[in-house]
Design a protein around this motif. Sequence first.
Motif, PDB file in Angstrom:
ATOM      1  N   PRO A 182      12.564  -6.727  -9.909  1.00  0.00           N
ATOM      2  CA  PRO A 182      12.146  -7.715 -10.910  1.00  0.00           C
ATOM      3  C   PRO A 182      11.555  -8.996 -10.315  1.00  0.00           C
ATOM      4  O   PRO A 182      10.785  -9.689 -10.979  1.00  0.00           O
ATOM      5  CB  PRO A 182      13.441  -8.012 -11.688  1.00  0.00           C
ATOM      6  CG  PRO A 182      14.559  -7.511 -10.824  1.00  0.00           C
ATOM      7  CD  PRO A 182      14.000  -6.381 -10.049  1.00  0.00           C
ATOM      8  N   LYS A 183      11.876  -9.283  -9.052  1.00  0.00           N
ATOM      9  CA  LYS A 183      11.350 -10.502  -8.423  1.00  0.00           C
ATOM     10  C   LYS A 183       9.920 -10.314  -7.914  1.00  0.00           C
ATOM     11  O   LYS A 183       9.214 -11.292  -7.669  1.00  0.00           O
ATOM     12  CB  LYS A 183      12.245 -10.909  -7.237  1.00  0.00           C
ATOM     13  CG  LYS A 183      13.552 -11.554  -7.637  1.00  0.00           C
ATOM     14  CD  LYS A 183      14.469 -11.779  -6.437  1.00  0.00           C
ATOM     15  CE  LYS A 183      14.028 -12.909  -5.557  1.00  0.00           C
ATOM     16  NZ  LYS A 183      15.080 -13.299  -4.567  1.00  0.00           N
ATOM     17  N   VAL A 184       9.521  -9.056  -7.733  1.00  0.00           N
ATOM     18  CA  VAL A 184       8.246  -8.779  -7.059  1.00  0.00           C
ATOM     19  C   VAL A 184       7.092  -8.615  -8.049  1.00  0.00           C
ATOM     20  O   VAL A 184       7.168  -7.841  -8.996  1.00  0.00           O
ATOM     21  CB  VAL A 184       8.373  -7.509  -6.179  1.00  0.00           C
ATOM     22  CG1 VAL A 184       7.024  -7.137  -5.581  1.00  0.00           C
ATOM     23  CG2 VAL A 184       9.398  -7.735  -5.068  1.00  0.00           C
ATOM     24  N   GLU A 185       6.026  -9.360  -7.790  1.00  0.00           N
ATOM     25  CA  GLU A 185       4.774  -9.217  -8.539  1.00  0.00           C
ATOM     26  C   GLU A 185       3.726  -8.696  -7.563  1.00  0.00           C
ATOM     27  O   GLU A 185       3.436  -9.338  -6.552  1.00  0.00           O
ATOM     28  CB  GLU A 185       4.335 -10.557  -9.125  1.00  0.00           C
ATOM     29  CG  GLU A 185       3.015 -10.479  -9.870  1.00  0.00           C
ATOM     30  CD  GLU A 185       2.496 -11.848 -10.316  1.00  0.00           C
ATOM     31  OE1 GLU A 185       1.291 -11.960 -10.586  1.00  0.00           O
ATOM     32  OE2 GLU A 185       3.310 -12.797 -10.369  1.00  0.00           O
ATOM     33  N   ILE A 186       3.182  -7.527  -7.844  1.00  0.00           N
ATOM     34  CA  ILE A 186       2.203  -6.911  -6.943  1.00  0.00           C
ATOM     35  C   ILE A 186       0.793  -7.293  -7.386  1.00  0.00           C
ATOM     36  O   ILE A 186       0.412  -7.087  -8.538  1.00  0.00           O
ATOM     37  CB  ILE A 186       2.370  -5.379  -6.914  1.00  0.00           C
ATOM     38  CG1 ILE A 186       3.739  -5.022  -6.307  1.00  0.00           C
ATOM     39  CG2 ILE A 186       1.257  -4.737  -6.103  1.00  0.00           C
ATOM     40  CD1 ILE A 186       4.135  -3.578  -6.457  1.00  0.00           C
ATOM     41  N   ILE A 187       0.020  -7.847  -6.471  1.00  0.00           N
ATOM     42  CA  ILE A 187      -1.352  -8.253  -6.760  1.00  0.00           C
ATOM     43  C   ILE A 187      -2.292  -7.421  -5.888  1.00  0.00           C
ATOM     44  O   ILE A 187      -2.373  -7.626  -4.666  1.00  0.00           O
ATOM     45  CB  ILE A 187      -1.546  -9.758  -6.494  1.00  0.00           C
ATOM     46  CG1 ILE A 187      -0.621 -10.564  -7.420  1.00  0.00           C
ATOM     47  CG2 ILE A 187      -3.001 -10.159  -6.704  1.00  0.00           C
ATOM     48  CD1 ILE A 187      -0.441 -12.002  -7.030  1.00  0.00           C
ATOM     49  N   LYS A 188      -2.960  -6.462  -6.508  1.00  0.00           N
ATOM     50  CA  LYS A 188      -3.924  -5.631  -5.770  1.00  0.00           C
ATOM     51  C   LYS A 188      -5.101  -6.530  -5.403  1.00  0.00           C
ATOM     52  O   LYS A 188      -5.777  -7.069  -6.276  1.00  0.00           O
ATOM     53  CB  LYS A 188      -4.381  -4.441  -6.617  1.00  0.00           C
ATOM     54  CG  LYS A 188      -5.072  -3.356  -5.807  1.00  0.00           C
ATOM     55  CD  LYS A 188      -5.228  -2.087  -6.611  1.00  0.00           C
ATOM     56  CE  LYS A 188      -5.715  -0.923  -5.741  1.00  0.00           C
ATOM     57  NZ  LYS A 188      -6.921  -1.177  -4.969  1.00  0.00           N
ATOM     58  N   THR A 189      -5.298  -6.699  -4.124  1.00  0.00           N
ATOM     59  CA  THR A 189      -6.165  -7.765  -3.636  1.00  0.00           C
ATOM     60  C   THR A 189      -7.472  -7.244  -3.045  1.00  0.00           C
ATOM     61  O   THR A 189      -7.477  -6.307  -2.247  1.00  0.00           O
ATOM     62  CB  THR A 189      -5.406  -8.582  -2.557  1.00  0.00           C
ATOM     63  OG1 THR A 189      -4.140  -8.985  -3.090  1.00  0.00           O
ATOM     64  CG2 THR A 189      -6.189  -9.819  -2.160  1.00  0.00           C
ATOM     65  N   ASP A 190      -8.575  -7.875  -3.441  1.00  0.00           N
ATOM     66  CA  ASP A 190      -9.871  -7.610  -2.836  1.00  0.00           C
ATOM     67  C   ASP A 190     -10.057  -8.638  -1.723  1.00  0.00           C
ATOM     68  O   ASP A 190     -10.450  -9.781  -1.971  1.00  0.00           O
ATOM     69  CB  ASP A 190     -10.977  -7.730  -3.896  1.00  0.00           C
ATOM     70  CG  ASP A 190     -12.364  -7.466  -3.308  1.00  0.00           C
ATOM     71  OD1 ASP A 190     -12.463  -7.210  -2.084  1.00  0.00           O
ATOM     72  OD2 ASP A 190     -13.348  -7.534  -4.069  1.00  0.00           O
ATOM     73  N   PHE A 191      -9.750  -8.234  -0.501  1.00  0.00           N
ATOM     74  CA  PHE A 191      -9.798  -9.174   0.617  1.00  0.00           C
ATOM     75  C   PHE A 191     -11.225  -9.547   1.017  1.00  0.00           C
ATOM     76  O   PHE A 191     -11.428 -10.456   1.816  1.00  0.00           O
ATOM     77  CB  PHE A 191      -9.032  -8.606   1.817  1.00  0.00           C
ATOM     78  CG  PHE A 191      -7.542  -8.671   1.647  1.00  0.00           C
ATOM     79  CD1 PHE A 191      -6.836  -9.823   1.978  1.00  0.00           C
ATOM     80  CD2 PHE A 191      -6.835  -7.589   1.132  1.00  0.00           C
ATOM     81  CE1 PHE A 191      -5.462  -9.893   1.808  1.00  0.00           C
ATOM     82  CE2 PHE A 191      -5.455  -7.648   0.953  1.00  0.00           C
ATOM     83  CZ  PHE A 191      -4.775  -8.814   1.290  1.00  0.00           C
ATOM     84  N   ASN A 192     -12.211  -8.849   0.452  1.00  0.00           N
ATOM     85  CA  ASN A 192     -13.612  -9.220   0.683  1.00  0.00           C
ATOM     86  C   ASN A 192     -14.066 -10.304  -0.283  1.00  0.00           C
ATOM     87  O   ASN A 192     -15.134 -10.893  -0.101  1.00  0.00           O
ATOM     88  CB  ASN A 192     -14.520  -7.992   0.546  1.00  0.00           C
ATOM     89  CG  ASN A 192     -14.291  -6.991   1.662  1.00  0.00           C
ATOM     90  OD1 ASN A 192     -14.176  -7.371   2.818  1.00  0.00           O
ATOM     91  ND2 ASN A 192     -14.198  -5.717   1.307  1.00  0.00           N
ATOM     92  N   ASN A 193     -13.282 -10.540  -1.329  1.00  0.00           N
ATOM     93  CA  ASN A 193     -13.616 -11.561  -2.331  1.00  0.00           C
ATOM     94  C   ASN A 193     -12.356 -12.339  -2.699  1.00  0.00           C
ATOM     95  O   ASN A 193     -11.890 -12.303  -3.843  1.00  0.00           O
ATOM     96  CB  ASN A 193     -14.219 -10.909  -3.582  1.00  0.00           C
ATOM     97  CG  ASN A 193     -15.552 -10.233  -3.288  1.00  0.00           C
ATOM     98  OD1 ASN A 193     -16.558 -10.894  -3.120  1.00  0.00           O
ATOM     99  ND2 ASN A 193     -15.547  -8.908  -3.216  1.00  0.00           N
ATOM    100  N   LEU A 194     -11.808 -13.051  -1.727  1.00  0.00           N
ATOM    101  CA  LEU A 194     -10.540 -13.745  -1.939  1.00  0.00           C
ATOM    102  C   LEU A 194     -10.641 -14.867  -2.977  1.00  0.00           C
ATOM    103  O   LEU A 194      -9.647 -15.219  -3.609  1.00  0.00           O
ATOM    104  CB  LEU A 194     -10.021 -14.311  -0.611  1.00  0.00           C
ATOM    105  CG  LEU A 194      -9.343 -13.279   0.302  1.00  0.00           C
ATOM    106  CD1 LEU A 194      -9.199 -13.821   1.713  1.00  0.00           C
ATOM    107  CD2 LEU A 194      -7.982 -12.851  -0.248  1.00  0.00           C
ATOM    108  N   GLN A 195     -11.841 -15.407  -3.157  1.00  0.00           N
ATOM    109  CA  GLN A 195     -11.998 -16.465  -4.162  1.00  0.00           C
ATOM    110  C   GLN A 195     -11.670 -15.954  -5.564  1.00  0.00           C
ATOM    111  O   GLN A 195     -11.287 -16.731  -6.439  1.00  0.00           O
ATOM    112  CB  GLN A 195     -13.423 -17.032  -4.126  1.00  0.00           C
ATOM    113  CG  GLN A 195     -13.728 -17.869  -2.882  1.00  0.00           C
ATOM    114  CD  GLN A 195     -12.860 -19.111  -2.762  1.00  0.00           C
ATOM    115  OE1 GLN A 195     -12.511 -19.748  -3.756  1.00  0.00           O
ATOM    116  NE2 GLN A 195     -12.497 -19.471  -1.534  1.00  0.00           N
ATOM    117  N   ASN A 196     -11.810 -14.637  -5.769  1.00  0.00           N
ATOM    118  CA  ASN A 196     -11.451 -14.038  -7.062  1.00  0.00           C
ATOM    119  C   ASN A 196      -9.951 -14.158  -7.331  1.00  0.00           C
ATOM    120  O   ASN A 196      -9.514 -13.983  -8.469  1.00  0.00           O
ATOM    121  CB  ASN A 196     -11.839 -12.551  -7.109  1.00  0.00           C
ATOM    122  CG  ASN A 196     -13.351 -12.359  -7.086  1.00  0.00           C
ATOM    123  OD1 ASN A 196     -14.094 -13.326  -7.245  1.00  0.00           O
ATOM    124  ND2 ASN A 196     -13.799 -11.140  -6.876  1.00  0.00           N
TER     125      ASN A 196
END
Length: 216
Positions: free
Chosen positions: A43-57
């Motif tokens: 319950p503490k974990v929030e998973i953020i699928k990340t586009d590391f080529n567009n971190l500003q997103n």
Amino acid sequence: MKTALLFGSSGLVGGHLLNQLIKDTNYSKIKLFVRSVPEISDPKVEIIKTDFNNLQNHKEDIKGDDCFFCIGTTKKNSPNKDEYKKVELDIPKEVAKIAKSNLVNSFIFVSALYANPKSSGDYVRFKGLVEEGLKELNFPKLGIMRPSFLIGNRKEKRVSETIGIFAFKLLSPLLLGPLKKMKPIHSETVAKAMIIVIQKDIQQTIFESNQIVEIN
């Protein structure tokens, strides 16, 4: 109750760090920034699928109290020079800039033994350049960890590293004075120290490998 931002949770140090953050009652939320979604349900974990080529997103996602950065690669996994530079230099610097702009209080970075921005070797040079960039950002709390050979169960076997660890374990009794920082260190020890540095009033920025051991 604080929010932790964790980059590199699938790695040797990051895996231990995630387990410790889940148990730590100081944190009510842990944001995991990942390329591929891991099998984890807490319950503490929030998973953020990340586009590391567009971190500003992900500027709105990179908000919280303490940022732990453990991402790294190898020449074997990233044989392309540009990709290697992106992972080792560009991504940590960009994440740190976004975190600073979002008023993240603490940034803890896993660097490397003998990190040096003027080194001829890419690995320690990139780590050294990241260190310099982090110092310029003036986080209220900055911790730079420089572990020696990491002991732990990697998902991938690195033959040269295994040989190095074995050799340095044999030599450990002889590694005294300035050479103490070359002794192999357990990845779990590094993870514990990263949290301790944030939670205690330690007036120090760079921690050599032997100093990481002493913190625990």
